[in-house]
Motif scaffolding. Sequence first.
Motif, PDB file in Angstrom:
ATOM      1  N   THR A 178      -4.079   0.259  -2.167  1.00 33.11           N
ATOM      2  CA  THR A 178      -2.782  -0.806  -2.792  1.00 33.11           C
ATOM      3  C   THR A 178      -1.821   0.526  -4.396  1.00 33.11           C
ATOM      4  O   THR A 178      -2.375   0.551  -4.886  1.00 33.11           O
ATOM      5  N   SER A 184      -4.696   5.350   8.212  1.00 34.93           N
ATOM      6  CA  SER A 184      -6.200   4.305   7.226  1.00 34.93           C
ATOM      7  C   SER A 184      -6.945   5.281   7.079  1.00 34.93           C
ATOM      8  O   SER A 184      -7.215   5.927   8.057  1.00 34.93           O
ATOM      9  N   GLN A 209      -2.084   2.261   7.623  1.00 36.32           N
ATOM     10  CA  GLN A 209      -2.329   1.120   6.871  1.00 36.32           C
ATOM     11  C   GLN A 209      -1.581   0.660   7.157  1.00 36.32           C
ATOM     12  O   GLN A 209      -0.522   0.438   7.052  1.00 36.32           O
ATOM     13  N   SER A 210      -2.266  -1.204   6.810  1.00 31.90           N
ATOM     14  CA  SER A 210      -0.980  -1.917   6.837  1.00 31.90           C
ATOM     15  C   SER A 210      -2.025  -3.285   6.321  1.00 31.90           C
ATOM     16  O   SER A 210      -3.108  -2.637   5.574  1.00 31.90           O
ATOM     17  N   LYS A 211      -1.193  -3.416   5.799  1.00 31.13           N
ATOM     18  CA  LYS A 211      -1.316  -4.756   4.178  1.00 31.13           C
ATOM     19  C   LYS A 211      -2.725  -5.553   4.492  1.00 31.13           C
ATOM     20  O   LYS A 211      -3.726  -6.685   4.327  1.00 31.13           O
ATOM     21  N   SER A 259      -9.611   0.197   3.330  1.00 36.99           N
ATOM     22  CA  SER A 259      -8.977   1.555   4.582  1.00 36.99           C
ATOM     23  C   SER A 259      -7.088   1.988   3.918  1.00 36.99           C
ATOM     24  O   SER A 259      -6.590   2.967   3.979  1.00 36.99           O
ATOM     25  N   ARG A 260      -6.973   1.229   2.911  1.00 36.12           N
ATOM     26  CA  ARG A 260      -6.110   1.176   1.948  1.00 36.12           C
ATOM     27  C   ARG A 260      -6.130   1.699   0.617  1.00 36.12           C
ATOM     28  O   ARG A 260      -6.856   0.919  -0.305  1.00 36.12           O
ATOM     29  N   GLY A 317       1.632   3.549   1.952  1.00 31.45           N
ATOM     30  CA  GLY A 317       2.040   3.461   3.449  1.00 31.45           C
ATOM     31  C   GLY A 317       3.700   2.623   2.830  1.00 31.45           C
ATOM     32  O   GLY A 317       4.612   3.306   3.253  1.00 31.45           O
ATOM     33  N   HIS A 372       0.472  -1.522  -0.273  1.00 30.80           N
ATOM     34  CA  HIS A 372      -0.016  -0.118   0.488  1.00 30.80           C
ATOM     35  C   HIS A 372       1.192   1.205  -0.055  1.00 30.80           C
ATOM     36  O   HIS A 372       1.940   0.882  -0.416  1.00 30.80           O
TER      37      HIS A 372
END
Length: 365
Positions: free
Chosen positions: A242, A222, A230-232, A239-240, A52, A50
Amino acid sequence: MRGLSSLLKSNNIYGKWNQLTTKASYCTKPETKQWPRKIVSGIQPTGILHIGNYFGAVQRWVKMQESGENVTFFIADLHSMTMPYEPAKLRENIYELIATLLACGIDSKKSPIFLQSTVPQHAELCWILSCLCTMPRLSQLPQFKEKSAQVRDVWAGLFMYPVLQAADVLIHKATHVPCGEDQLQQLQLASHLAKLFNNRFGETFPVIKPIIGQDASGRIRSLRDPTKKQSKSDPNDKSRITLRDSPDAIRKKIKRAITDFTSEVTYDPTKRPGVANLVGIHALVKNVSPQEICNEAKGLDTGKYKLVLADDLVNLLDPIRLKIEDYLKNRDYLEAVLKDGRDVASQTAETTLKEVKHRVGVNIL
Ligand code: ATP
Ligand code: MG
């Protein structure tokens, strides 16, 4: 965005850190050796990258590589086994990740990129370091607390994860690790273990320093909950953004990003975290300051501003998405890149491991 020092204070890291270093008297000897600057950094194949990961890590890796730094990158596949996963999906994620790194501009001819599991010295050093690391120290780490709360059965691998992370960088004698703010505590553990090892067995490792972006790149939040990063692995895909999202998907996600009831575009990470996250991302996309973004957005309400941001994101990300698709068509090439990386990384890792085994007293043959 909260500054790094306020993050450190709020987590009481200074206090805990001082306690730990003063309690262990053998851990206070100053570092004497001058280590050549070396940068090592990794990323887990837990899903599509993403923005981030892009701004917080990969884009900075590319810049470091371009400026002639000594850099080594790896795909942290062993780490991605610490949470529930499907083997076939993991295999696919590895191809996807190496394709993504190349599409983002990482040059495998300038520096090695390898798969962590193909250099087994990482896991061997992890064991040796685990015999220096206490369980209370590991259980304090926020990433363990967060991730263990998401699963019913907490695997020992998840608990040990930060020790493997320390081994990942120490085995290559890294001096600096570029990463996002979320990795700060783990890197402090790596420095702590390096100091413990050096003081107990003789100076072997540099004490690692994190390199964290002082702009918004240190923590991209997020789109659904700006208190989180944001997290994979966040189950909510919205939320992200990519690096494989279509222009349409990017526009939809930005349009629905959580903001607030004020229509003006301003940059106030404390009072308006949702809008500030969008402005921070935009500043990174256009390589200008958040204030310049706000000046340009004068007269626009947040709804209209989001359309401008979405267009600029599409312009940045779409060429990367197309390149990823191209690289994925040539799996032999992707495997060749990882094999070359493994061959280079194994040599450094084996040299360090031999030295470590000698120092800890297990190399009698
Ligand atoms: P996972 O949810 O599986 O842990 P992740 O998105 O946190 O995935 P990692 O592979 O753990 O990604 O981290 C790779 C690199 O990206 C690290 O350097 C990490 O600090 C950085 N990073 C991750 N998320 C962000 C973010 N939201 N903002 C800035 N940097 C980030
Ligand atoms: Mg992570």
